[in-house]
Design a protein around this motif. Sequence first.
Motif, PDB file in Angstrom:
ATOM      1  N   VAL A 281      -5.110   1.000  12.213  1.00 40.37           N
ATOM      2  CA  VAL A 281      -4.205   2.139  12.038  1.00 40.37           C
ATOM      3  C   VAL A 281      -2.876   1.669  11.474  1.00 40.37           C
ATOM      4  O   VAL A 281      -2.302   2.311  10.584  1.00 40.37           O
ATOM      5  CB  VAL A 281      -4.018   2.905  13.369  1.00 40.37           C
ATOM      6  N   SER A 282      -2.380   0.523  11.941  1.00 34.25           N
ATOM      7  CA  SER A 282      -1.122  -0.016  11.417  1.00 34.25           C
ATOM      8  C   SER A 282      -1.245  -0.320   9.929  1.00 34.25           C
ATOM      9  O   SER A 282      -0.339   0.005   9.143  1.00 34.25           O
ATOM     10  CB  SER A 282      -0.727  -1.287  12.169  1.00 34.25           C
TER      11      SER A 282
ATOM     12  N   ILE B 228      -1.275   2.953   7.962  1.00 32.28           N
ATOM     13  CA  ILE B 228       0.027   3.608   7.891  1.00 32.28           C
ATOM     14  C   ILE B 228       1.005   2.830   7.009  1.00 32.28           C
ATOM     15  O   ILE B 228       1.761   3.424   6.225  1.00 32.28           O
ATOM     16  CB  ILE B 228       0.613   3.782   9.314  1.00 32.28           C
TER      17      ILE B 228
ATOM     18  N   GLU C  73      -4.672   5.918   1.878  1.00 34.99           N
ATOM     19  CA  GLU C  73      -4.374   7.286   2.277  1.00 34.99           C
ATOM     20  C   GLU C  73      -5.388   7.714   3.338  1.00 34.99           C
ATOM     21  O   GLU C  73      -6.592   7.602   3.124  1.00 34.99           O
ATOM     22  CB  GLU C  73      -4.474   8.206   1.062  1.00 34.99           C
ATOM     23  N   PRO C  74      -4.918   8.187   4.473  1.00 33.22           N
ATOM     24  CA  PRO C  74      -5.869   8.592   5.519  1.00 33.22           C
ATOM     25  C   PRO C  74      -6.638   9.846   5.119  1.00 33.22           C
ATOM     26  O   PRO C  74      -6.172  10.664   4.339  1.00 33.22           O
ATOM     27  CB  PRO C  74      -4.976   8.860   6.731  1.00 33.22           C
TER      28      PRO C  74
ATOM     29  N   LEU D 291      -8.402  10.086  12.508  1.00 37.62           N
ATOM     30  CA  LEU D 291      -7.330   9.870  11.541  1.00 37.62           C
ATOM     31  C   LEU D 291      -7.874   9.515  10.167  1.00 37.62           C
ATOM     32  O   LEU D 291      -7.385   9.997   9.154  1.00 37.62           O
ATOM     33  CB  LEU D 291      -6.388   8.756  12.029  1.00 37.62           C
ATOM     34  N   ASN D 292      -8.895   8.674  10.139  1.00 37.36           N
ATOM     35  CA  ASN D 292      -9.439   8.238   8.860  1.00 37.36           C
ATOM     36  C   ASN D 292     -10.963   8.282   8.923  1.00 37.36           C
ATOM     37  O   ASN D 292     -11.613   7.313   9.296  1.00 37.36           O
ATOM     38  CB  ASN D 292      -8.957   6.823   8.529  1.00 37.36           C
TER      39      ASN D 292
END
Length: 165
Positions: free
Chosen positions: A81-82, A85, A91-92, A139-140
């Motif tokens: 996730v880091s 971001i 791009e998620p 998220l992704n």
Amino acid sequence: MKSQGRLLPTPTLSLVLLVVWLLLVRSIAPGQLILGAFLAVGIPLLTKGFWEPLPQVKHPLKLAWFVLKVLGDIVTANIQVSLLILSPKREPHPGFIEYPLQVKDPLTITLLANTITMTPGTVSSNIRLDRSSLLIHVLNMEDEQTLVREIHERYERPLKEIFEC
């Protein structure tokens, strides 16, 4: 937590309540120990009618392995996730999936939902009233079927084995 007796229906909960009380008051004075013991015995006795019977852990070693696996997944997901971001090129692709539940026990469903939520990048947001599925925000999301298979293999199947549901 199986009913052990009339005075201590849930001994583990009583012990936790006593320790939490002593930590909250930051004292082991005799008066605080007596009050903590009174609360540790009284609260479970007053609330035992509201508790559903909990499944017993049938395989404690599998539970320990499951906890270690989840902790590793949390660290790995934090890194992923880091990177997602912080990387300007990535791009998620957020989305929702409806995960079909095979377990029906309320505790096992709760543990599964909490495990999913603790893993960064996923949040369990709703459980159907008939306990047939769990709505998860991702998220992704790259492939829904792969994610469903992964959740089943990594989390739900081990929980079924641990509690023999």
